[in-house]
Design a protein around this motif. Structure first.
Motif, short mmCIF file in Angstrom:
data_model
loop_
_atom_site.label_atom_id
_atom_site.label_comp_id
_atom_site.label_asym_id
_atom_site.label_seq_id
_atom_site.Cartn_x
_atom_site.Cartn_y
_atom_site.Cartn_z
N GLU A 195 0.82 -1.22 0.00
CA GLU A 195 0.00 0.00 0.00
C GLU A 195 0.86 1.27 0.00
O GLU A 195 0.57 2.22 -0.72
N THR A 196 1.90 1.30 0.82
CA THR A 196 2.74 2.51 0.85
C THR A 196 3.49 2.69 -0.46
O THR A 196 3.75 3.83 -0.88
N SER A 197 3.82 1.59 -1.13
CA SER A 197 4.58 1.70 -2.38
C SER A 197 3.80 2.43 -3.47
O SER A 197 4.38 2.92 -4.44
N ARG A 198 2.48 2.52 -3.31
CA ARG A 198 1.66 3.22 -4.30
C ARG A 198 1.87 4.73 -4.24
O ARG A 198 1.63 5.43 -5.23
N VAL A 199 2.30 5.22 -3.08
CA VAL A 199 2.39 6.67 -2.91
C VAL A 199 3.76 7.15 -2.44
O VAL A 199 4.07 8.34 -2.51
N SER A 200 4.58 6.26 -1.93
CA SER A 200 5.84 6.66 -1.31
C SER A 200 6.90 7.01 -2.35
O SER A 200 6.80 6.64 -3.53
N LYS A 201 7.92 7.70 -1.90
CA LYS A 201 9.09 7.94 -2.74
C LYS A 201 9.87 6.64 -2.90
O LYS A 201 10.44 6.35 -3.96
N LYS A 202 9.86 5.85 -1.81
CA LYS A 202 10.55 4.57 -1.81
C LYS A 202 9.98 3.72 -0.68
O LYS A 202 9.71 4.22 0.41
N THR A 203 9.78 2.43 -0.96
CA THR A 203 9.38 1.50 0.10
C THR A 203 10.30 0.30 0.07
O THR A 203 10.56 -0.27 -1.00
N ALA A 204 10.79 -0.09 1.24
CA ALA A 204 11.61 -1.29 1.38
C ALA A 204 11.00 -2.16 2.48
O ALA A 204 10.27 -1.66 3.35
N ARG A 208 13.88 -10.68 8.91
CA ARG A 208 14.92 -11.33 9.71
C ARG A 208 15.02 -12.81 9.39
O ARG A 208 15.98 -13.47 9.76
N ARG A 209 13.96 -13.36 8.75
CA ARG A 209 13.97 -14.76 8.31
C ARG A 209 13.21 -14.85 7.00
O ARG A 209 12.54 -13.90 6.59
N GLY A 210 13.29 -15.99 6.35
CA GLY A 210 12.56 -16.17 5.11
C GLY A 210 11.10 -16.53 5.36
O GLY A 210 10.80 -17.37 6.21
N TYR A 211 10.19 -15.90 4.65
CA TYR A 211 8.76 -16.17 4.75
C TYR A 211 8.24 -16.72 3.43
O TYR A 211 8.69 -16.31 2.36
N ARG A 212 7.27 -17.61 3.52
CA ARG A 212 6.62 -18.10 2.31
C ARG A 212 5.48 -17.16 1.93
O ARG A 212 4.60 -16.88 2.75
N ILE A 213 5.50 -16.69 0.71
CA ILE A 213 4.43 -15.83 0.20
C ILE A 213 3.49 -16.70 -0.63
O ILE A 213 3.89 -17.26 -1.66
N GLU A 275 0.19 -9.44 -4.12
CA GLU A 275 0.84 -8.29 -4.79
C GLU A 275 2.30 -8.06 -4.44
O GLU A 275 2.99 -7.37 -5.20
N LEU A 276 2.79 -8.58 -3.32
CA LEU A 276 4.15 -8.24 -2.90
C LEU A 276 5.18 -8.61 -3.97
O LEU A 276 6.03 -7.80 -4.33
N LEU A 277 5.13 -9.85 -4.44
CA LEU A 277 6.13 -10.29 -5.42
C LEU A 277 6.03 -9.48 -6.70
O LEU A 277 7.05 -9.15 -7.32
N HIS A 282 8.56 -5.30 -10.00
CA HIS A 282 8.37 -4.04 -10.72
C HIS A 282 9.12 -2.88 -10.06
O HIS A 282 8.93 -1.72 -10.43
N GLY A 283 9.95 -3.20 -9.08
CA GLY A 283 10.82 -2.19 -8.47
C GLY A 283 10.14 -1.25 -7.50
O GLY A 283 10.74 -0.26 -7.06
N LYS A 284 8.90 -1.55 -7.12
CA LYS A 284 8.17 -0.66 -6.22
C LYS A 284 8.45 -0.95 -4.75
O LYS A 284 8.29 -0.07 -3.89
#
Length: 443
Positions: A195-204, A208-213, A275-277, A282-284
């Motif tokens: 959601e923040t990636s839609r409006v932010s200058k940058k979102t990261a 701390r561990r690997g999660y299954r999406i 949507e995360l992947l 897409h670099g967002k």
């Protein structure tokens, strides 16, 4: 003797507890701090109890997320596959109206303390409009949920930008043109990052561990409905098949720049997100490692990368909290939770926990079944096992999944196995679509 039950909370678990007690003609009253039914699913832009935000949808599909006494098709046949917070709020309120629960709920009332006197007596202190009162009940049903007391991460150094927990995140708009770092890999973290990636200058997003999406749909069907087809298999086999299917459909985390998964499927809660992947490729959204320390607005990651951020949203879960109990009496914030069927305490026969479990799926169907067992227990139709202490210990020592040792994973159950275990305690005809028999409890 005549029972009089106090119910803490009028969210999804509290209302089904109330409904099923009333079904058996048992006097009951629910206390809730809100002004209507719905718990966390009552969205508000102001900071409050609520942990949902503007675009929240449930992560389990509707057919595996409904009360059997009142299904989504009975509520609205056009309910979406993954209902929004507003659809859910209206569903819970329709449930309360259908079964005439409102006269038995005291809104805008806080339960301050619950003191166990004996096997027939609870002293409950409540507060409304700044005035405290004490009332006596025979039994107590705890339905206050476990997604309301934020658990914050602890890293060396100090971050001088905006730092909030996802509990206080309401919508993405305030993060417009900001550099945002999201901590966590659970459902809230991935939703906030998207959601923040839609409006932010940058979102990261920092893991701390690997999660299954896990995507919400496989082969055009909700993913949990696809998984349901293998519920007859042993858990280990099911989880292995899920792992293989996910690898075929999604690939490895490394392909997206994310930390690899090192635990078997089921060892941690999977994250349901479509949507995360997509956003990452897409670099967002930029994947990041765990945080090593803060230095002003600078974040130093464990791989040595250093970046400045304006805001951090910590999506790091919640404490299992019961502030109305003396910690010396009950404290499940750390360590195991020894409750038979995740609801019966070994020492206190007039204490019930409803909805205090975390399935790989939805809580409410199980909470409904727990409520029916509680009601049958109090009406004399079901008896607590004499070896309940042994059964409590057995559940702790033999969990459905061997999970990582964190506070988040102390109450996990397999959805299908847990539902099956609860149904074993109920008669064949347990569904009840009729209205209550009980009379209104006097204040």
């Amino acid at each position: 003797m005549n029972r009089k039950v106090a119910i803490i909370g009028a969210g999804p678990s509290g209302i089904t507890a109330l409904k099923n007690l009333l079904d058996k003609g048992i006097e009951a009253v629910a206390f809730d701090r809100n002004s209507d039914v719905g718990g966390n699913w009552i969205y508000s832009e102001s900071e409050s109890h609520s942990s949902v935000f503007e675009t929240t949808h449930i992560i389990s599909s509707k057919t595996l997320s409904q009360y059997e006494d009142f299904t989504f098709d009975e509520f609205d046949p056009e309910t979406s596959d993954y209902p929004s917070h507003d659809e859910l709020r209206r569903y819970f309120q329709a449930y309360a109206k259908k079964f005439d629960l409102y006269p038995f709920i005291r809104f805008e009332t806080m339960v301050k303390s619950c003191k166990w006197i004996d096997d027939q007596t609870w002293e409950i202190t409540i507060e409304k409009d700044g005035i405290e009162e004490k009332e006596i009940f025979t039994d107590l049903a705890v339905c206050n949920g476990h997604h309301w007391k934020p658990r914050y991460p602890d890293y060396p150094g100090e971050f001088t930008g905006e730092f909030i927990h996802s509990h206080h995140f309401k919508k993405a708009a305030p993060f417009k043109d900001k550099k945002v770092l999201v901590i966590g890999g659970g459902n809230s973290a991935c939703d906030v990052a998207v959601e923040t990636s839609r409006v932010s200058k940058k979102t990261a997003i920092s893991w701390r561990r690997g999660y299954r999406i896990v995507p919400k749909f496989f082969f055009g069907k909700p993913s949990d409905k696809v998984a349901e087809r293998t519920k007859w298999l042993p858990v280990e086999v099911r989880m292995w098949l899920n792992q293989i299917l996910l690898k075929i459909m999604i690939g490895d985390n490394e392909a997206y720049g994310l930390r690899p998964v090192t635990e078997p499927f089921g060892a941690t809660h999977p994250t349901i997100n479509d949507e995360l992947l997509h956003k990452i490729r897409h670099g967002k959204v930029k994947p990041r490692m765990d945080i090593e320390r803060f230095d002003g607005k600078k974040v130093i990651f464990e791989d040595g990368k250093e970046e400045d951020y304006d805001a951090i949203v910590a999506c790091t879960g919640y404490w299992l909290s019961h502030p109305f109990f003396d910690p010396e009496f009950i404290d499940y914030s750390k360590g195991p939770v020894p409750l038979y069927l995740k609801m019966f305490h070994e020492k206190y026969p007039n204490l019930f926990f409803i909805g205090m479990f975390q399935p790989l799926g939805c809580i409410w169907p199980g909470a409904e079944l727990q409520s029916k067992i509680m009601a049958r227990n109090l009406s004399g139709e079901w008896k607590r096992p004499e070896n309940i202490q042994e059964l409590c210990e057995k559940e702790v020592k033999n969990p459905h999944f061997k999970q990582v040792n964190t506070p988040r994973h102390t109450i996990t159950v397999d959805y299908h196995l847990f539902i099956k275990a609860l149904k074993k305690q109920l008669p064949k005809e347990y569904v009840s679509k009729s209205k209550r028999k009980s009379k209104l409890v006097s204040s």
